[in-house]
Design a protein around this motif. Structure first.
Motif, mmCIF file in Angstrom:
data_model
loop_
_atom_site.group_PDB
_atom_site.id
_atom_site.type_symbol
_atom_site.label_atom_id
_atom_site.label_comp_id
_atom_site.label_asym_id
_atom_site.label_seq_id
_atom_site.Cartn_x
_atom_site.Cartn_y
_atom_site.Cartn_z
ATOM 1 N N PRO A 325 -23.618 10.538 -25.887
ATOM 2 C CA PRO A 325 -23.743 9.089 -25.712
ATOM 3 C C PRO A 325 -25.209 8.656 -25.717
ATOM 4 O O PRO A 325 -26.023 9.200 -24.972
ATOM 5 C CB PRO A 325 -23.099 8.848 -24.346
ATOM 6 N N GLY A 326 -25.544 7.671 -26.571
ATOM 7 C CA GLY A 326 -26.950 7.280 -26.695
ATOM 8 C C GLY A 326 -27.199 5.791 -26.823
ATOM 9 O O GLY A 326 -28.310 5.395 -27.183
ATOM 10 N N VAL A 327 -26.220 4.962 -26.537
ATOM 11 C CA VAL A 327 -26.386 3.509 -26.626
ATOM 12 C C VAL A 327 -25.968 2.870 -25.299
ATOM 13 O O VAL A 327 -24.928 3.221 -24.737
ATOM 14 C CB VAL A 327 -25.546 2.924 -27.775
ATOM 15 N N GLY A 328 -26.794 1.961 -24.803
ATOM 16 C CA GLY A 328 -26.475 1.303 -23.536
ATOM 17 C C GLY A 328 -26.323 2.282 -22.389
ATOM 18 O O GLY A 328 -25.420 2.155 -21.568
ATOM 19 N N VAL A 329 -27.219 3.255 -22.325
ATOM 20 C CA VAL A 329 -27.126 4.314 -21.306
ATOM 21 C C VAL A 329 -27.864 3.876 -20.047
ATOM 22 O O VAL A 329 -29.075 3.668 -20.039
ATOM 23 C CB VAL A 329 -27.700 5.635 -21.838
ATOM 24 N N TYR A 330 -27.119 3.766 -18.964
ATOM 25 C CA TYR A 330 -27.633 3.327 -17.669
ATOM 26 C C TYR A 330 -28.072 4.543 -16.869
ATOM 27 O O TYR A 330 -27.330 5.530 -16.750
ATOM 28 C CB TYR A 330 -26.530 2.576 -16.932
ATOM 29 N N SER A 331 -29.288 4.498 -16.304
ATOM 30 C CA SER A 331 -29.785 5.627 -15.521
ATOM 31 C C SER A 331 -30.930 5.163 -14.633
ATOM 32 O O SER A 331 -31.261 3.972 -14.576
ATOM 33 C CB SER A 331 -30.237 6.757 -16.449
ATOM 34 N N SER A 332 -31.524 6.115 -13.956
ATOM 35 C CA SER A 332 -32.622 5.822 -13.036
ATOM 36 C C SER A 332 -33.877 5.406 -13.788
ATOM 37 O O SER A 332 -34.076 5.741 -14.960
ATOM 38 C CB SER A 332 -32.913 7.053 -12.162
ATOM 39 N N TRP A 333 -34.732 4.679 -13.098
ATOM 40 C CA TRP A 333 -35.983 4.144 -13.632
ATOM 41 C C TRP A 333 -36.970 4.155 -12.468
ATOM 42 O O TRP A 333 -36.538 4.107 -11.297
ATOM 43 C CB TRP A 333 -35.741 2.721 -14.140
ATOM 44 N N PRO A 334 -38.255 4.273 -12.686
ATOM 45 C CA PRO A 334 -39.184 4.285 -11.553
ATOM 46 C C PRO A 334 -38.919 3.127 -10.582
ATOM 47 O O PRO A 334 -38.695 1.981 -11.015
ATOM 48 C CB PRO A 334 -40.544 4.156 -12.230
ATOM 49 N N VAL A 335 -38.936 3.422 -9.310
ATOM 50 C CA VAL A 335 -38.598 2.426 -8.288
ATOM 51 C C VAL A 335 -39.502 1.201 -8.400
ATOM 52 O O VAL A 335 -39.034 0.062 -8.306
ATOM 53 C CB VAL A 335 -38.702 3.046 -6.882
ATOM 54 N N ALA A 336 -40.776 1.424 -8.651
ATOM 55 C CA ALA A 336 -41.719 0.312 -8.739
ATOM 56 C C ALA A 336 -41.446 -0.590 -9.936
ATOM 57 O O ALA A 336 -41.937 -1.717 -10.001
ATOM 58 C CB ALA A 336 -43.148 0.837 -8.799
ATOM 59 N N LEU A 337 -40.652 -0.087 -10.898
ATOM 60 C CA LEU A 337 -40.352 -0.849 -12.112
ATOM 61 C C LEU A 337 -38.920 -1.358 -12.159
ATOM 62 O O LEU A 337 -38.477 -1.853 -13.203
ATOM 63 C CB LEU A 337 -40.637 0.016 -13.350
ATOM 64 N N GLY A 338 -38.192 -1.212 -11.044
ATOM 65 C CA GLY A 338 -36.851 -1.769 -10.996
ATOM 66 C C GLY A 338 -35.736 -0.805 -10.644
ATOM 67 O O GLY A 338 -34.586 -1.226 -10.489
ATOM 68 N N SER A 339 -36.009 0.483 -10.571
ATOM 69 C CA SER A 339 -35.075 1.530 -10.111
ATOM 70 C C SER A 339 -34.001 1.936 -11.119
ATOM 71 O O SER A 339 -33.597 3.098 -11.156
ATOM 72 C CB SER A 339 -34.393 1.130 -8.797
ATOM 73 N N TYR A 340 -33.474 1.005 -11.931
ATOM 74 C CA TYR A 340 -32.405 1.332 -12.879
ATOM 75 C C TYR A 340 -32.607 0.547 -14.168
ATOM 76 O O TYR A 340 -33.125 -0.572 -14.163
ATOM 77 C CB TYR A 340 -31.025 1.009 -12.292
ATOM 78 N N ARG A 341 -32.157 1.163 -15.294
ATOM 79 C CA ARG A 341 -32.290 0.477 -16.567
ATOM 80 C C ARG A 341 -31.352 1.105 -17.598
ATOM 81 O O ARG A 341 -31.019 2.282 -17.512
ATOM 82 C CB ARG A 341 -33.725 0.579 -17.065
ATOM 83 N N SER A 342 -30.936 0.315 -18.568
ATOM 84 C CA SER A 342 -30.144 0.813 -19.696
ATOM 85 C C SER A 342 -31.048 0.938 -20.915
ATOM 86 O O SER A 342 -31.844 0.033 -21.199
ATOM 87 C CB SER A 342 -28.983 -0.137 -20.012
ATOM 88 N N LEU A 343 -30.916 2.048 -21.640
ATOM 89 C CA LEU A 343 -31.710 2.307 -22.831
ATOM 90 C C LEU A 343 -30.834 2.855 -23.946
ATOM 91 O O LEU A 343 -29.747 3.394 -23.694
ATOM 92 C CB LEU A 343 -32.825 3.320 -22.542
ATOM 93 N N ASP A 344 -31.327 2.741 -25.178
ATOM 94 C CA ASP A 344 -30.717 3.355 -26.357
ATOM 95 C C ASP A 344 -31.640 4.452 -26.867
ATOM 96 O O ASP A 344 -32.857 4.344 -26.742
ATOM 97 C CB ASP A 344 -30.536 2.345 -27.484
#
Length: 400
Positions: A325-344
């Motif tokens: 799976p490689g589209v709209g993948v939700y996962s962790s992101w640096p806490v200072a930058l928002g903690s969570y994000r979806s990427l392709d």
């Protein structure tokens, strides 16, 4: 927010990487015989290899576990030795810049996550349609993440980072980019994320080796990647996850130093899993195009090839092995930058497969080539051919 796919250095760095035949002598003796002074990677500070121009002029650094050396200035003798079948220099190739394979998703990209789980975990069988997770969680398995580092303070990665090291001069392991934290979360994010977030980690019981081989701008060098690989093999990693690489032209072969490193890793029981690249209908990138590296394509929520995912146009290692799976993948992101994000990106597909590999190690007690074979044998067939998606979708193991 910037992403590491634009305005990045490309092509050769100016250094040379040689593969050495050590059957009759050590790498250090081979180089000394050619008049090249050398040091060992373990004796250098963080980032001394990964940053071009930091080694003493005319010298080389040896990656002992891989049988590879990196030369700041390639001498004529080394070049000549690479052409001489009697010499102990197998190949001499240029070091190249590498970068993370990530795409910024369109704002309208639909997600098929549930309140409890990401669509990627559902598609790969980590979480069943009834919401029940597989019995395997990757416990006892060591996965190396070679990327932009990690936010070690992220609550969903707490207790998962066994060891970390930066191979980027002047930069700590802390991930100010986000890419590495996202990848690490997909592999080993908590089974019950903080704040009631949906689960996104494939193997929440696995332990991570975090090697920062890409700087906060998202770029690094192939020499720095090799140093990270060498370290991961020395640490006994079962899996080495690399969501990075360089573009490859049609008809262009693989870099022999990457293949030599991958063979050495595989022989030591470390399976390297790498992103195929985001160049669209262009050849699988490097180092995923090496025969001994497992190349991962990206799928969208329809389980079709994502339009950005590279395809198998070159033979002799340039094939795709499987997909994730490689589209709209939700996962962790640096806490200072928002903690969570979806990427392709194929960068997002790769850690899905790396996490599934950790589950297979735990479930089936396999590693190295046996782990490769188990993953490919267990794929879910897809509607598109191997040139686009490899053998199929990687899925969670069954018992036995």
């Amino acid at each position: 927010m910037s992403f590491p796919t634009t305005h990045q250095p490309r092509g050769a760095t100016g250094r040379t990487i040689v593969v050495l035949d050590e059957r009759e002598s050590t790498a250090q003796e081979v180089l000394h015989g050619l008049g090249v002074p050398c040091v060992h990677a373990r004796d250098l500070g963080p980032g001394a290899i990964g940053t071009a121009g930091t080694l003493p002029a005319g010298s080389a650094v040896v990656l002992d576990a891989l049988g590879i050396a990196i030369l700041e200035d390639a001498s004529d003798l080394v070049s000549e030795a690479a052409q001489d079948p009697r010499a102990a220099v197998v190949t001499a190739e240029p070091e190249v810049w590498v970068h993370a394979f990530t795409e910024a998703p369109e704002p309208t990209t639909p997600l098929a996550d549930t309140d409890a789980s990401t669509w990627g975990l559902l598609a790969t069988g980590v979480v069943g349609p009834d919401g029940v997770a597989t019995a395997w969680d990757g416990s006892g398995v060591l996965v190396a993440v070679l990327d932009t580092g990690v936010d070690e303070a992220h609550p969903d990665l707490a207790g998962r980072i066994a060891l970390s090291r930066s191979f980027v001069a002047g930069e700590a392991v802390h991930d100010a980019n986000g890419h590495g934290t996202h990848v690490a979360g997909t592999i080993a994010g908590a089974q019950a994320p903080a704040g009631g977030q949906r689960r996104f980690g494939v193997a929440p019981g696995s332990d991570l080796l975090v090697g920062k081989v890409l700087g906060d701008g998202g770029s690094g060098t192939s020499g720095g990647v090799l140093e990270g690989m060498n370290w991961a093999v020395e640490q006994g990693a079962h899996v080495i996850s690399m969501s990075l690489g360089s573009a490859v032209g049609e008809g262009q072969g693989y870099l022999h130093y990457y293949e030599a490193a991958a063979r050495a890793a595989l022989a030591a029981g470390s399976l390297i899993i790498a992103a195929a690249g985001n160049e669209g209908r262009r050849p699988v990138g490097s180092p995923a195009n090496c025969p001994s590296v497992m190349a991962v394509a990206a799928l969208d929520q329809r389980l079709l090839r994502a339009e950005f995912s590279c395809i198998a146009l070159n033979g002799d290692g340039g094939e795709l092995n499987l997909a994730g799976p490689g589209v709209g993948v939700y996962s962790s992101w640096p806490v200072a930058l928002g903690s969570y994000r979806s990427l392709d990106g194929t960068s997002m597909a790769t850690p899905h497969v790396s996490g599934l590999a950790a589950l297979a190690v735990q479930a089936n007690g396999v590693r190295g080539q046996a782990l490769w074979d188990r993953l490919v044998a267990g794929v879910r067939p897809l509607s598109e051919d191997e040139q686009l998606v490899g053998s199929g979708l990687a899925v969670a193991p069954t018992a036995g």
